[in-house]
Each structure stands twice: as C-alpha cells, then as structure tokens.
Design a protein around this motif. Sequence first.
Motif, PDB file in Angstrom:
ATOM      1  N   TYR A  24      72.130  60.456  55.185  1.00 49.39           N
ATOM      2  CA  TYR A  24      72.908  59.582  56.055  1.00 49.39           C
ATOM      3  C   TYR A  24      72.072  59.122  57.249  1.00 49.39           C
ATOM      4  CZ  TYR A  24      76.873  57.872  58.765  1.00 49.39           C
ATOM      5  OH  TYR A  24      77.737  57.076  59.483  1.00 49.39           O
ATOM      6  N   ILE A  25      71.287  60.023  57.819  1.00 47.65           N
ATOM      7  CA  ILE A  25      70.426  59.655  58.947  1.00 47.65           C
ATOM      8  C   ILE A  25      69.383  58.630  58.514  1.00 47.65           C
ATOM      9  CG2 ILE A  25      68.648  60.503  60.539  1.00 47.65           C
ATOM     10  CD1 ILE A  25      71.470  61.108  61.415  1.00 47.65           C
ATOM     11  N   GLU A  26      68.848  58.788  57.318  1.00 44.52           N
ATOM     12  CA  GLU A  26      67.885  57.806  56.810  1.00 44.52           C
ATOM     13  C   GLU A  26      68.540  56.429  56.683  1.00 44.52           C
ATOM     14  OE1 GLU A  26      64.574  60.140  54.226  1.00 44.52           O
ATOM     15  OE2 GLU A  26      66.492  59.831  53.219  1.00 44.52           O
ATOM     16  N   GLU A  27      69.797  56.396  56.277  1.00 46.42           N
ATOM     17  CA  GLU A  27      70.515  55.129  56.188  1.00 46.42           C
ATOM     18  C   GLU A  27      70.699  54.513  57.576  1.00 46.42           C
ATOM     19  OE1 GLU A  27      74.156  55.979  54.207  1.00 46.42           O
ATOM     20  OE2 GLU A  27      73.208  56.476  52.291  1.00 46.42           O
ATOM     21  N   PHE A  50      71.421  69.605  63.849  1.00 42.12           N
ATOM     22  CA  PHE A  50      71.480  68.328  63.146  1.00 42.12           C
ATOM     23  C   PHE A  50      70.809  67.213  63.959  1.00 42.12           C
ATOM     24  CE2 PHE A  50      73.940  64.327  62.887  1.00 42.12           C
ATOM     25  CZ  PHE A  50      73.534  63.913  61.630  1.00 42.12           C
ATOM     26  N   LEU A  51      71.085  67.163  65.271  1.00 44.32           N
ATOM     27  CA  LEU A  51      70.479  66.122  66.099  1.00 44.32           C
ATOM     28  C   LEU A  51      68.971  66.310  66.228  1.00 44.32           C
ATOM     29  CD1 LEU A  51      72.968  65.367  69.021  1.00 44.32           C
ATOM     30  CD2 LEU A  51      72.572  64.101  66.916  1.00 44.32           C
ATOM     31  N   LYS A  52      68.528  67.555  66.251  1.00 44.00           N
ATOM     32  CA  LYS A  52      67.080  67.800  66.292  1.00 44.00           C
ATOM     33  C   LYS A  52      66.419  67.321  65.005  1.00 44.00           C
ATOM     34  CE  LYS A  52      67.080  71.666  69.563  1.00 44.00           C
ATOM     35  NZ  LYS A  52      66.825  73.127  69.758  1.00 44.00           N
ATOM     36  N   GLN A  53      67.092  67.553  63.883  1.00 48.73           N
ATOM     37  CA  GLN A  53      66.560  67.058  62.619  1.00 48.73           C
ATOM     38  C   GLN A  53      66.617  65.528  62.579  1.00 48.73           C
ATOM     39  OE1 GLN A  53      64.995  68.628  59.985  1.00 48.73           O
ATOM     40  NE2 GLN A  53      64.659  66.510  59.331  1.00 48.73           N
ATOM     41  N   ALA A  54      67.661  64.959  63.155  1.00 49.06           N
ATOM     42  CA  ALA A  54      67.762  63.498  63.225  1.00 49.06           C
ATOM     43  C   ALA A  54      66.600  62.928  64.020  1.00 49.06           C
ATOM     44  CB  ALA A  54      69.093  63.099  63.863  1.00 49.06           C
ATOM     45  N   LYS A  55      66.228  63.610  65.097  1.00 46.81           N
ATOM     46  CA  LYS A  55      65.088  63.163  65.905  1.00 46.81           C
ATOM     47  C   LYS A  55      63.827  63.096  65.050  1.00 46.81           C
ATOM     48  CE  LYS A  55      62.300  64.482  69.978  1.00 46.81           C
ATOM     49  NZ  LYS A  55      61.037  64.802  69.297  1.00 46.81           N
TER      50      LYS A  55
END
Length: 342
Positions: A24-27, A50-55
């Motif tokens: 989803y973050i990649e999208e 999750f936000l750290k991984q999103a970063k």
Amino acid sequence: MKRARIRFAGREIEFINREVALKYIEELAERGTYPVYVVYGPEGCGKTTFLKQAKAILEDYSYHVVYTNPLAHEEKEILMYTPSIHDIVEEVFKSLLDPYSRIVDVSIKIASIVMRKLRKSRIAILMDDIFQAIELDKAEIYTKTLLNLIEYPSGDYEKIVVLVSSSEGVSRERIGRHRWADFYILWNMSREGFRKLYEVLPDPKPSFEDVWRIAGGNPDILEKLYRNNWSVENVIDGFIRSRKLEHFIASLSEKERGILMEAIEDPDTIFKRLRESEVQQLEKKLIEMNLIMDVWERESRGWIDIPPPEKDTELGIGKYYAWQTPLHREAIKRILMQHNNI
C-alpha cells in the motif's frame, strides 16, 4: 525492498510482516496522497514501526522525508529526515531557541521550505501520534494546516505524501466532521505475522496460543509480557493502575456496569443498544480511554493492512466494535468482577 531496523524487546530486528501494508505504501509513493491520510488503530499495534518502514520505502522512491514523533523516548527519534534535506533542517533549527518544544510546527516549516527550495521534488511528511502530544482541540487545526501544504504549497512539487498516525479515537470524531482527511485503520498483527515476532523472543516462553489469546496480535502487549517474565497478572495490574480503571468502573452507574459486562462477551452489544442514552455515554467513555474501537466493513479499501475477522469472540472482536486487545477486555472484566463482589 529496504526493511527498516527497529528496536523490540531490547534487540534490533528487521520490520516483520505487514506485506499488504508495504504494498500500500508503494502505491502511495506512486500517486501521492489527497487529502491528509490519518492512520489510526489500537495502541501498540505497530503504527510507529509502520511509519518508520514507510519512511524507508518512500526514500527508495526518491522522496525527501520528514518524520516526527513528539512522544519518542530518544531525542534522535523525535525528528528523522532524509539526508538530502540536512542543510534545511539545520537552518530551521538554528533560527529557533528550543525547536523540540514545537517539533510539530518545526516539521511543517521544514517541509514548506523543502517545497520552496527543492522545486518539482517528491516530499513526504510523516507525523506519528501528534494528536496525543498536542491539545486535542488543536487536532483539527493541524490537520487543516497539513492539507494546506498539499493544496497551497510554497513551491511546486512532483508528488506529496502526508501520513498522520493516531491512537486517539476521539480525534477521528473531531477531524471526521470535515473533509480534510481520509481515515484508515491499522489493526493488530495477523496471526502469521505475530508468530514471526513471537519467535524472535528467546525460550523459555509460554506457548504461542497462550500469548495470542491475551495479546491478540498486539506487539506492545507482547513486549510487555516478555519484560514482565511472561506474567499476565503483572501486565494486567500495570494496565489497570496506569489507566485508573478502578476509578473508571466506580464512576459508572449500575446500568452502565451491566452493559459493560455484556460487552465483555460481545462488544457489538454497544451497537445493538446504541439508541439508549446510557450506552451512548458509555461508548464515548470507552473510546476516549482507548479501550474499544468502532470498526467498519472489512473491505480492504478502509484498512492499511489485513483487517480483523468479521467476528472473533475469543479476541473480543465484533462486527461493529472491538476491544483494542484481549488484555484490555480482561482488565475491565477483572475490575467489574471485583466491584460486583464488594
């Protein structure tokens, strides 16, 4: 895909599972966000991780990322950013006497300057649990400010991602009155993902089934159990004290306590009796105290990762309402039983 390194139970591990959320973050990286995206879910379900991984993912997509967590225990984690904007961050910090006391405003200012100086760039603003750090009545103001960054930027940008996380159920009600944000739920980890996290911890330890039944996939509960030598009693006692649950139960009317006892067995009791004024008051209190959440249809578009099952009485999950974890439910049940025996 680059995996973020996170601290868990005194050890450094790679980000585990949440494959649906990562996709989803990649999208989002490909298309950006509009309006502000607010991710909320049970306390300790893994929103910070999750936000750290999103970063990490967004940086792989060439985003300049500003991440802030006002409640972080270590100063270095209060503000994290992509090295490409180091000079801008330094410039902003030098202009303020105590930037950490206003870190949310500072982060927004940094993002605005990045837009102005690095034109046609990709920018991401990740705000972790800011509604808990600021006064609740300011949640709407900051959400509108973040939306203004998208709609009225200080400079042209190619794409922008704005993600805000929250454990505050009340913030959803306040912000949801406007069209400034879309809400998405991040639930506790799936059984498969939680098992992988459980296996990181050394033996001896209780069986996975025993841990699953009390934690329900919540990483924070798992870590607390580990740090308390797997004593469920100690963790529940600590939770009761920190939330002042004995005072809370004592403040309820006899009818409210009866409704709450029914909700222990079936959280959808609240939905079925929502016409009653006492139930409406009780629902508001339980959400404000982060004990239950109202959950919507399990269609994937409203969820960041895998949603919970339609109903799971063992974990305290109903179709419309759910206890944040089985431990939350057990703590309330214990105090109710004690009160009834007085």
